[in-house]
Design a protein around this motif. Sequence first.
Motif, PDB file in Angstrom:
ATOM      1  N   VAL A 152      -5.562  -6.494  -5.530  1.00 63.54           N
ATOM      2  CA  VAL A 152      -5.883  -7.207  -6.766  1.00 63.54           C
ATOM      3  C   VAL A 152      -4.638  -7.353  -7.637  1.00 63.54           C
ATOM      4  CG1 VAL A 152      -7.179  -7.047  -8.929  1.00 63.54           C
ATOM      5  CG2 VAL A 152      -8.283  -6.470  -6.754  1.00 63.54           C
ATOM      6  N   ARG A 153      -3.833  -6.303  -7.707  1.00 65.25           N
ATOM      7  CA  ARG A 153      -2.625  -6.356  -8.527  1.00 65.25           C
ATOM      8  C   ARG A 153      -1.638  -7.381  -7.984  1.00 65.25           C
ATOM      9  NH1 ARG A 153      -1.686  -1.391  -8.291  1.00 65.25           N
ATOM     10  NH2 ARG A 153      -2.803  -0.822 -10.200  1.00 65.25           N
ATOM     11  N   ARG A 159      -9.900   2.390  -1.703  1.00 64.84           N
ATOM     12  CA  ARG A 159      -9.865   2.040  -3.123  1.00 64.84           C
ATOM     13  C   ARG A 159      -8.454   1.690  -3.563  1.00 64.84           C
ATOM     14  NH1 ARG A 159     -12.612   6.922  -6.218  1.00 64.84           N
ATOM     15  NH2 ARG A 159     -11.725   5.778  -7.994  1.00 64.84           N
ATOM     16  N   LEU A 160      -7.502   2.458  -3.063  1.00 67.72           N
ATOM     17  CA  LEU A 160      -6.108   2.183  -3.413  1.00 67.72           C
ATOM     18  C   LEU A 160      -5.658   0.842  -2.834  1.00 67.72           C
ATOM     19  CD1 LEU A 160      -3.730   3.501  -4.892  1.00 67.72           C
ATOM     20  CD2 LEU A 160      -3.015   4.467  -2.697  1.00 67.72           C
ATOM     21  N   ARG A 161      -6.096   0.548  -1.627  1.00 64.13           N
ATOM     22  CA  ARG A 161      -5.744  -0.736  -1.013  1.00 64.13           C
ATOM     23  C   ARG A 161      -6.317  -1.893  -1.824  1.00 64.13           C
ATOM     24  NH1 ARG A 161      -7.622  -4.752   1.413  1.00 64.13           N
ATOM     25  NH2 ARG A 161      -9.738  -3.927   1.265  1.00 64.13           N
ATOM     26  N   LEU A 179       0.827  -1.204   0.000  1.00 63.81           N
ATOM     27  CA  LEU A 179       0.000   0.000   0.000  1.00 63.81           C
ATOM     28  C   LEU A 179       0.866   1.260   0.000  1.00 63.81           C
ATOM     29  CD1 LEU A 179      -2.821   1.056  -0.092  1.00 63.81           C
ATOM     30  CD2 LEU A 179      -2.986   0.806   2.401  1.00 63.81           C
ATOM     31  N   TRP A 180       2.009   1.207   0.647  1.00 68.94           N
ATOM     32  CA  TRP A 180       2.953   2.337   0.590  1.00 68.94           C
ATOM     33  C   TRP A 180       3.407   2.551  -0.849  1.00 68.94           C
ATOM     34  CZ3 TRP A 180       5.286   5.719   4.190  1.00 68.94           C
ATOM     35  CH2 TRP A 180       6.389   6.427   3.704  1.00 68.94           C
ATOM     36  N   ALA A 181       3.778   1.452  -1.519  1.00 71.57           N
ATOM     37  CA  ALA A 181       4.239   1.556  -2.901  1.00 71.57           C
ATOM     38  C   ALA A 181       3.142   2.097  -3.807  1.00 71.57           C
ATOM     39  CB  ALA A 181       4.711   0.190  -3.388  1.00 71.57           C
ATOM     40  N   ALA A 182       1.891   1.677  -3.565  1.00 71.38           N
ATOM     41  CA  ALA A 182       0.780   2.150  -4.385  1.00 71.38           C
ATOM     42  C   ALA A 182       0.510   3.631  -4.161  1.00 71.38           C
ATOM     43  CB  ALA A 182      -0.470   1.332  -4.077  1.00 71.38           C
ATOM     44  N   LEU A 183       0.693   4.086  -2.943  1.00 72.41           N
ATOM     45  CA  LEU A 183       0.401   5.487  -2.610  1.00 72.41           C
ATOM     46  C   LEU A 183       1.510   6.432  -3.055  1.00 72.41           C
ATOM     47  CD1 LEU A 183      -1.446   7.539  -1.057  1.00 72.41           C
ATOM     48  CD2 LEU A 183      -0.037   7.056   0.963  1.00 72.41           C
TER      49      LEU A 183
END
Length: 283
Positions: free
Chosen positions: A279-280, A272-274, A134-138
């Motif tokens: 899923v990814r 939503r980001l989580r 989640l850090w990487a996604a944010l």
Amino acid sequence: MATGIELGAAVRAWRERITPAEAGLPAGGDRRVPGLRREELALLVGISVDYLVRLEQGRATNPSPQVLGALARALRLPPGERELLYRLAGAVPPPSGSVPRAVPRGVQLMIDRMSDTPLAVFTAAWDTVQWNPLWAALLGDPAALDARARNLIWRYFTAEQATGSRVERDALHADAFEREMVADLRRAADRYPDDRAVRELTAALREANPRFADLWRRYEAAPNSPSRKTVVHPDLGPITLDCDVLTLDGSDLRIVLYSAEPGTRDAELLERLRHRSTVRARR
């Protein structure tokens, strides 16, 4: 003297805690307690038994740095207890070697359970050593960066000031952040003077960025404090989050985590980001 009494009590507690095998000694015959005998600790430290008795009774004050260092080694004290030993003796703890990078097992278990929170672990010099999906996604995946760019201070004062950052900061917040980062790096340099990587990082920053060089010359102490940051995500837009920094005693690591107030639009965007990152990761 209260300090002498506390020092003596601490030394005795540590002596009774460590086993002969842990100290590199044969277990010997029957023992009333599992720890070291006074004679054994005195031998390991290189002091007389009489001096150790007076030390544990609070009657021997101001032990030399050499004696304190030998006690810390003989008792196998971890960094936090080693510092406590020196402080109880009224002495300044000597600098350690290199900046710690290893994440303790208990901390790792805690991090693994916090998958719903953007979280990363940094060293005392702000090198990124671990992060969750989640850090990487944010904020972007640190795995895509080279070793130097994974240092938060280097990235901020060089790459981000040239290319921009996902974190929005007005002039006031940027000034506070810069002062905190430079103060943290100076503390790391003072605490770990033998760490070559910290010396090289500091020298490179002073050469690369006049603002960093100016702040470095001021010798300011700026403590970290909780803050609110707006992260501009390339797909979801601005997300305003609380940012907290937790310092781990003994390992000198920092855990940085972001959170959103429940029931807000920012919490919805973070969820939503989580979901997207989960899923990814399953693909």
